[in-house]
Design a protein around this motif. Structure first.
Motif, PDB file in Angstrom:
ATOM      1  N   GLN A   1      99.372 103.708  37.521  1.00 57.76           N
ATOM      2  CA  GLN A   1      99.989 104.906  38.094  1.00 57.76           C
ATOM      3  C   GLN A   1      99.814 106.071  37.125  1.00 57.76           C
ATOM      4  O   GLN A   1     100.124 105.957  35.956  1.00 57.76           O
ATOM      5  N   GLN A   3     100.709 109.955  36.089  1.00 58.74           N
ATOM      6  CA  GLN A   3     101.652 111.060  36.248  1.00 58.74           C
ATOM      7  C   GLN A   3     100.981 112.345  35.778  1.00 58.74           C
ATOM      8  O   GLN A   3     100.311 112.365  34.737  1.00 58.74           O
ATOM      9  N   VAL A   5     101.623 116.558  35.128  1.00 58.09           N
ATOM     10  CA  VAL A   5     102.614 117.613  34.952  1.00 58.09           C
ATOM     11  C   VAL A   5     101.902 118.923  34.668  1.00 58.09           C
ATOM     12  O   VAL A   5     101.222 119.057  33.636  1.00 58.09           O
ATOM     13  N   GLY A  26      99.569 107.698  31.834  1.00 53.51           N
ATOM     14  CA  GLY A  26      99.655 106.486  32.626  1.00 53.51           C
ATOM     15  C   GLY A  26      98.345 105.934  33.120  1.00 53.51           C
ATOM     16  O   GLY A  26      98.345 104.981  33.891  1.00 53.51           O
ATOM     17  N   TYR A 113      96.518 111.074  43.055  1.00 54.02           N
ATOM     18  CA  TYR A 113      97.744 111.439  42.344  1.00 54.02           C
ATOM     19  C   TYR A 113      97.875 112.956  42.299  1.00 54.02           C
ATOM     20  O   TYR A 113      96.874 113.662  42.143  1.00 54.02           O
ATOM     21  N   GLY A 115     100.465 116.391  40.922  1.00 51.91           N
ATOM     22  CA  GLY A 115     101.566 116.921  40.151  1.00 51.91           C
ATOM     23  C   GLY A 115     102.576 117.618  41.047  1.00 51.91           C
ATOM     24  O   GLY A 115     102.400 117.691  42.269  1.00 51.91           O
ATOM     25  N   GLN A 116     103.609 118.159  40.417  1.00 55.79           N
ATOM     26  CA  GLN A 116     104.692 118.784  41.176  1.00 55.79           C
ATOM     27  C   GLN A 116     104.444 120.261  41.450  1.00 55.79           C
ATOM     28  O   GLN A 116     105.158 120.882  42.228  1.00 55.79           O
TER      29      GLN A 116
END
Length: 124
Positions: A1, A3, A5, A26, A113, A115-116
């Motif tokens: 996984q 991550q 940012v 990760g 994947y 990010g926010q």
């Protein structure tokens, strides 16, 4: 996984510059293709830039934005110059473990994947 940012967003005047960063953790960062997308209010998320075996840009940012990566720092960057009010959006980085072609680089579904997001606002 993996991550992701993002950071570096903010408020800037038209004609100014910003550099966005996206820190990954990760996973084996160097093995991932990375992309930047953006989403303005009331609009769909759209492709901005990609880096893997190739760098590729949306026509709307070509010549103004530059994507780069530092595999030692697990970070991808988006240098944005000559910013315009129409560049105002939330900017998202994305990672893909898939083999992509030029035809699929800009497709959101190719990225695994996300990010926010970080907000970029360009005032006129």
């Amino acid at each position: 996984q993996v991550q992701l940012v993002e950071s570096g967003g903010g408020l800037v005047q038209a004609g100014g510059s910003l550099r966005l960063s996206c820190a990954a953790s990760g996973g084996t960062f160097s093995s991932y293709a990375m992309g930047w997308f953006r989403q303005a209010p009331g609009k769909e998320r759209e492709f901005v830039a990609h880096i893997s075996w190739v760098t590729y840009y949306a026509d709307s940012v070509k010549g103004r934005f530059t994507i780069s990566r530092d595999n030692a720092k697990n970070t991808v960057y988006l240098q944005m110059n000559s910013l315009k009010p129409e560049d105002t959006a939330a900017y998202y980085c994305a990672a893909s473990g898939k083999k992509m072609t030029i035809a699929t680089i800009g497709q959101m579904g190719e990225y695994d994947y996300w990010g926010q997001g970080t907000q970029v606002t360009v005032s006129s």
